[in-house]
Design an enzyme around this catalytic site. Structure first.
Site, short mmCIF file in Angstrom:
data_model
loop_
_atom_site.label_atom_id
_atom_site.label_comp_id
_atom_site.label_asym_id
_atom_site.label_seq_id
_atom_site.Cartn_x
_atom_site.Cartn_y
_atom_site.Cartn_z
NE ARG A 53 -54.15 -18.91 24.76
CZ ARG A 53 -55.68 -17.89 24.53
NH1 ARG A 53 -55.60 -16.67 24.33
NH2 ARG A 53 -56.71 -19.02 24.40
CG HIS A 109 -72.30 -25.61 19.82
ND1 HIS A 109 -71.30 -25.81 19.16
CD2 HIS A 109 -72.21 -26.08 20.99
CE1 HIS A 109 -70.51 -27.26 20.08
NE2 HIS A 109 -70.90 -26.57 21.20
CG ASP A 110 -75.26 -24.39 12.58
OD1 ASP A 110 -75.15 -24.53 12.19
OD2 ASP A 110 -77.10 -23.96 13.09
CG ASN A 143 -75.59 -20.51 20.78
OD1 ASN A 143 -74.54 -21.45 20.50
ND2 ASN A 143 -76.89 -20.76 21.28
CE1 TYR A 144 -70.87 -19.36 17.86
CE2 TYR A 144 -70.76 -21.74 16.17
CZ TYR A 144 -70.37 -20.78 17.27
OH TYR A 144 -69.27 -21.23 18.46
CG ASP A 183 -71.98 -26.10 12.84
OD1 ASP A 183 -71.42 -24.88 13.61
OD2 ASP A 183 -71.72 -27.34 13.27
#
Length: 383
Positions: free
Chosen positions: A96, A131-132, A134-135, A161
């Protein structure tokens, strides 16, 4: 001294966490990393902008207003002069802005375009925040950090991260840059923290496939299940670490701990006995201070080390002997790693403030005098 990446120019779009960590690694080893900071002076996130920001060390900074067409054109011109770029926006943001792979690779077909996200550029989660924690949860890693009877505990943000994210992207950047150096074309690197975290779990997947790793929490060889691979509190409320996996190291642990003739410790790998043996070791380690255990077990093959805080690690004799930590602009921080015998790097430079090198970077693009003054007057750049 120049590092092994001397002569490589990387443009980093300012962000937080894993993207800057990747840029730090590349800068640590000699790459010229130019960070495009916001003209407003902020970098996003909640951390203050300071020269003591370790992840921002070793850079040059140009502050550009990417909300203007002129700012985007300038960023595009800078990227055309680079070997690689690093960006950590959500999928679609760079497109974008007019700074997506289609535009930048058209300008510079040899460009390595590094993209750092949590979920990846594609997939059902790709457009959403995370965030970390969750990943690494989705990647099948978080479920395996913690003790038996407890809940999964995030290992701060080192796994997603930095290990699965920024370090994996740095590896990808160097691999793709090597491919270009051998005659290949530029390309896009889709570095997802979920993917990288899954790779970091490779050994555990192999052990599970071989039937020697349980998905239950805290019952395995390396996840605090074993009595000989854990941390223990000492008499002064500090902690030590034991990793006596191999039989010869386990024998040394037993000898120095006064357990060599105790038959209960003979069956090292009897998992049913592990909880009771752990209780016994816990009681034993509470009988001496950490310093007393250091005196007994450091510099032996027990596989032993005191559990140090950051400030304690700065002062430990082994770390001091190797120069593991360095003072950069009044802030103690890890020295660059790994080390190279023939291309050792200089000590890192402190993080620049946004726009510190705006004038110098403009000059490398042939922009100075009235043209540079006009960009500043219009608010396209700051510094």
């Amino acid at each position: 001294m120049p590092g092994p990446l001397e002569g490589i120019r990387i443009v980093e779009f300012a962000g937080i966490g894993p993207g800057p960590f990747c840029g730090m690694m590349l800068a640590d080893h000699g790459a010229e990393v130019i960070r495009i900071d916001r003209a407003s002076g902020s970098r996003g996130g909640s951390q203050p902008v300071t020269t003591k920001d370790v992840l921002a060390r070793g850079r040059k900074s140009i502050a550009i207003n990417l909300k203007t067409a002129e700012g985007v054109a300038l960023a595009r011109r800078l990227c055309a002069s680079a070997d690689g770029i690093v960006e950590g926006f959500r999928p679609g943001v760079m497109e974008r802005l007019g700074l997506g792979p289609e535009e930048l690779l058209a300008d510079n077909p040899k460009l390595v375009y590094g993209r750092m996200t949590g979920w990846g550029q594609t997939g059902p989660y790709a457009a959403y925040a995370g965030h970390d924690i969750n990943y690494i949860a989705l990647a099948g890693a978080l479920a395996h950090f913690g003790r038996a009877g407890g809940k999964p505990t995030p290992p701060i943000n080192m796994v997603g991260d930095f290990g699965g994210g920024g370090m994996m992207l740095a590896f990808g950047m160097v691999a793709a840059l090597l491919n270009v150096a051998r005659g290949g074309q530029g390309q896009v690197i889709d570095a997802a923290m979920t993917d990288g975290t899954a790779v970091l779990m490779s050994m555990m997947h192999g052990m599970r496939a071989m039937g020697v790793w349980s998905e239950d929490l805290g019952v395995n060889l390396l996840d605090t299940g074993a009595h000989f691979y854990d941390t223990y509190e000492t008499a002064d409320g500090k902690y030590v670490s034991i990793g006596s996996i191999e039989p010869q190291f386990y024998a040394e642990l037993r000898r120095l701990a006064g357990l060599a003739d105790d038959p209960e410790f003979d069956a090292q790998h009897d998992r049913k006995a592990w909880p009771a043996l752990k209780d016994r070791l816990a009681a034993l380690f509470r009988t001496k201070t950490r310093a007393e255990w250091d005196a007994l077990m450091e510099h032996t093959d027990v596989c032993y080390a005191p559990v140090l805080t950051m400030s304690e690690a700065y002062e430990h004799p082994h770390n001091r002997a190797r120069g593991t930590f360095v003072d950069v602009g009044g802030a103690m921080q890890p020295a660059p790693s790994p080390r190279f015998s023939g291309t050792a790097t200089a000590a890192p430079r402190p993080a620049p403030m946004p726009g510190d090198q705006t004038d110098d970077i403009l000059r490398t693009l042939g922009i100075d005098g009235d043209e540079a003054a006009a960009l500043k007057a219009a608010g396209t750049v700051a510094g």
